[in-house]
Design an enzyme around this catalytic site. Structure first.
Site, PDB file in Angstrom:
ATOM      1  N   ARG A   1      35.387  47.122  46.389  1.00 12.59           N
ATOM      2  CA  ARG A   1      36.778  47.699  47.047  1.00 12.59           C
ATOM      3  C   ARG A   1      37.286  48.709  47.806  1.00 12.59           C
ATOM      4  O   ARG A   1      36.812  49.472  47.632  1.00 12.59           O
ATOM      5  CB  ARG A   1      37.574  48.116  46.179  1.00 12.59           C
ATOM      6  CG  ARG A   1      38.538  46.051  46.159  1.00 12.59           C
ATOM      7  CD  ARG A   1      39.416  46.257  44.637  1.00 12.59           C
ATOM      8  NE  ARG A   1      38.450  45.718  43.111  1.00 12.59           N
ATOM      9  CZ  ARG A   1      39.067  45.986  41.766  1.00 12.59           C
ATOM     10  NH1 ARG A   1      39.877  46.428  41.838  1.00 12.59           N
ATOM     11  NH2 ARG A   1      38.369  45.361  40.782  1.00 12.59           N
TER      12      ARG A   1
ATOM     13  N   HIS B   1      44.331  49.020  35.516  1.00 16.75           N
ATOM     14  CA  HIS B   1      43.331  49.592  34.399  1.00 16.75           C
ATOM     15  C   HIS B   1      44.799  50.216  32.760  1.00 16.75           C
ATOM     16  O   HIS B   1      44.259  51.038  32.329  1.00 16.75           O
ATOM     17  CB  HIS B   1      42.573  50.807  34.750  1.00 16.75           C
ATOM     18  CG  HIS B   1      42.011  49.926  35.798  1.00 16.75           C
ATOM     19  ND1 HIS B   1      41.253  50.606  36.560  1.00 16.75           N
ATOM     20  CD2 HIS B   1      41.096  48.968  35.353  1.00 16.75           C
ATOM     21  CE1 HIS B   1      39.965  50.038  37.392  1.00 16.75           C
ATOM     22  NE2 HIS B   1      40.046  49.038  36.957  1.00 16.75           N
TER      23      HIS B   1
ATOM     24  N   ASN C   1      38.649  38.747  27.128  1.00 18.66           N
ATOM     25  CA  ASN C   1      39.144  39.113  28.289  1.00 18.66           C
ATOM     26  C   ASN C   1      38.230  38.461  29.329  1.00 18.66           C
ATOM     27  O   ASN C   1      36.288  39.015  29.539  1.00 18.66           O
ATOM     28  CB  ASN C   1      37.856  40.467  28.478  1.00 18.66           C
ATOM     29  CG  ASN C   1      38.350  41.626  29.768  1.00 18.66           C
ATOM     30  OD1 ASN C   1      38.723  41.151  30.156  1.00 18.66           O
ATOM     31  ND2 ASN C   1      37.764  42.957  29.529  1.00 18.66           N
TER      32      ASN C   1
ATOM     33  N   GLU D   1      38.828  48.552  25.403  1.00 19.53           N
ATOM     34  CA  GLU D   1      39.704  48.436  25.777  1.00 19.53           C
ATOM     35  C   GLU D   1      39.812  47.084  24.409  1.00 19.53           C
ATOM     36  O   GLU D   1      41.257  46.369  24.273  1.00 19.53           O
ATOM     37  CB  GLU D   1      39.716  47.379  26.812  1.00 19.53           C
ATOM     38  CG  GLU D   1      39.889  48.433  28.326  1.00 19.53           C
ATOM     39  CD  GLU D   1      39.688  48.088  29.785  1.00 19.53           C
ATOM     40  OE1 GLU D   1      38.615  47.922  29.719  1.00 19.53           O
ATOM     41  OE2 GLU D   1      40.271  47.885  30.704  1.00 19.53           O
TER      42      GLU D   1
ATOM     43  N   ARG E   1      43.303  39.959  28.158  1.00 25.15           N
ATOM     44  CA  ARG E   1      43.604  40.696  28.568  1.00 25.15           C
ATOM     45  C   ARG E   1      44.923  40.010  29.924  1.00 25.15           C
ATOM     46  O   ARG E   1      43.528  39.230  30.602  1.00 25.15           O
ATOM     47  CB  ARG E   1      42.604  42.066  28.950  1.00 25.15           C
ATOM     48  CG  ARG E   1      43.006  42.379  30.140  1.00 25.15           C
ATOM     49  CD  ARG E   1      41.325  43.114  30.426  1.00 25.15           C
ATOM     50  NE  ARG E   1      41.762  44.357  31.842  1.00 25.15           N
ATOM     51  CZ  ARG E   1      41.049  44.171  32.682  1.00 25.15           C
ATOM     52  NH1 ARG E   1      39.528  43.486  32.643  1.00 25.15           N
ATOM     53  NH2 ARG E   1      41.434  45.441  33.244  1.00 25.15           N
TER      54      ARG E   1
END
Ligand code: AMP
Length: 410
Positions: free
Chosen positions: A242, A181, A7, A385, A93
């Site tokens: 963000r 996501h 990842n 994940e 990923r």
């Protein structure tokens, strides 16, 4: 099958090794971090049987750093395999798969070219993902690599949810909602179905991935039918640094004033906004909560805004479902913040959603925190994940078309 999962991010890389002996628990996991100390990379690897390897490398070269990380698999105190050939496949990923990929794929030169073409849409992520693929190709030459896309789970959004109300030409140019996501939303949705002991195909869920980046998904019958992130991971909820959704008129106004370039605006919206931009303190919700409690006015405002943003987007997700069986919280904030669980759920008491006051503590177990008489279940689920990527990698390899046997010589 022993699968290495990578990842790769812009300021840190995570990797994990899954082997049949350890099931969903990684036999080895590791972390590279460029953000802690300028000019240095911090490397840490741990094994499931309790061994660890820590190092600090004076380099700016991401290739060298990633090589050093991977080599801890077979060298040093956290070694778990004899050498590179013990690894059967590598799963990566990849954040943006555009419209090209609705499933995980075995990486070919064409797949890499598409990931490269999509770099402008995920400039903080796709270049790092591609770099990870290229380093692993040289380091583990001949071992199949699979791309697992964060956008794939959202690739069946109904077109009314996926299309922006600009000119129709935008859609033809690929300007549409992709959502992100997806690996996490899909994993926690399935896990919630397992905990409910019901088929996912029968459920209406809202999944809340609340970490440094935050997004929600409305999942009907196992399909993502709406999500808060859009063309890029900037849209939707207020996040750590963000902005989430802002009136595009603000961006036009700032550009017309002429003091900011597109690059400046990108930095402001992605790194200088959200919790950090409002509080002036940090992108970390723990700091914001502590400072808000201590009376810091801008931290209080940031916390109130985060909660408001979460509630209004949660309401928006409900509108895309036929009912609500469960809300799921996951990722750093979602797995750890009782304050956020309570604040997010409070407005939905009229739906019969009630939390169990005895369950509102942090805990390592996936669990239901709704009151026994609640009309809606509420789960806190630890996202996995890397494990989901390893499984997707295995599926992609099993489904790959067989290579035709060479024609027999006449
Ligand atoms: P992630 O991106 O999933 O690693 O999440 C990282 C973020 O989770 C951090 O920046 C924190 O804002 C948040 N976080 C982690 N632990 C807690 C906690 N106990 N309470 C509130 N927020 C937390």
């Amino acid at each position: 099958m022993t699968i290495l999962v990578i990842n790769a991010g812009s300021s840190s890389h995570k990797a994990a090794l899954f082997s049949p002996d350890w099931g969903s628990r990684p036999q080895w996991r590791s972390h590279l971090d460029w953000s802690r100390e300028p000019g240095w990379v911090h490397l840490a690897a741990q094994t499931a049987d309790g061994r660890s390897h820590r190092d600090r490398l004076q380099t700016q070269d991401p290739t060298l750093a990633l090589r050093a990380l991977i080599e801890t698999l077979w060298q040093g105190p956290a070694a778990v395999v004899e050498g590179p050939t013990a690894i059967a496949a590598v799963g990566h990923r990849v954040v943006h798969g555009g419209t090209a990929y609705q499933h995980s794929v075995v990486i070919t030169p064409d797949v890499k070219a598409t990931i490269r073409d999509l770099c402008p849409l995920a400039p903080a992520h796709n270049p790092a993902n591609l770099h990870g693929i290229e380093v692993l190709e040289t380091l583990l030459s001949g071992i199949p690599q699979v791309a697992v896309f964060d956008t794939a789970f959202h690739s069946h959004l109904p077109r009314a949810a996926a299309t922006y109300a600009g000119p129709y030409d935008w859609l033809l140019q690929g300007i549409r909602r992709y959502g992100f996501h997806g690996i996490s939303h899909q994993y926690v949705a399935q896990r919630a179905a397992d905990l409910l002991q019901k088929p996912l195909s029968t459920l209406n869920l809202v999944t809340c991935h609340l970490g440094n980046g935050c997004s929600l998904a409305a999942i009907r019958g196992g399909v993502s039918v709406d999500t808060t992130m859009g063309f890029t991971p900037l849209e939707g909820l207020m996040m750590g640094s963000r902005s989430g959704s802002v009136d595009p008129g603000i961006v036009l106004h700032l550009l017309r004033q002429g003091n900011l370039t597109a690059t400046d605006l990108d930095r402001v919206l992605n790194q200088g906004s959200g919790l950090r931009g409002i509080s002036g303190l940090s992108n970390d919700l723990r700091t914001i909560i502590d400072q808000a409690e201590a009376g810091h006015d801008r931290a209080q405002l940031a916390l109130e805004m985060f909660i408001h943003s979460l509630r209004r987007h949660l309401g928006a997700m409900l509108a895309s479902l036929d009912g609500l069986d469960a809300v799921v919280f996951t990722a750093g904030i979602g797995e750890n913040s009782p304050l956020i669980w309570q604040a997010a759920c409070e407005p939905w008491q009229w739906l019969g959603l009630r939390l169990d006051p005895t369950q509102l503590e942090r805990c390592d177990r996936d669990r239901d925190i709704a009151a026994p008489d609640s009309a809606v279940r509420v789960f806190v689920i630890h996202t996995q994940e890397e494990w989901a990527i390893a499984q997707a990698c295995q599926t992609a390899l099993a489904n790959r078309p067989a290579v035709p046997a060479p024609a027999a010589e006449p």
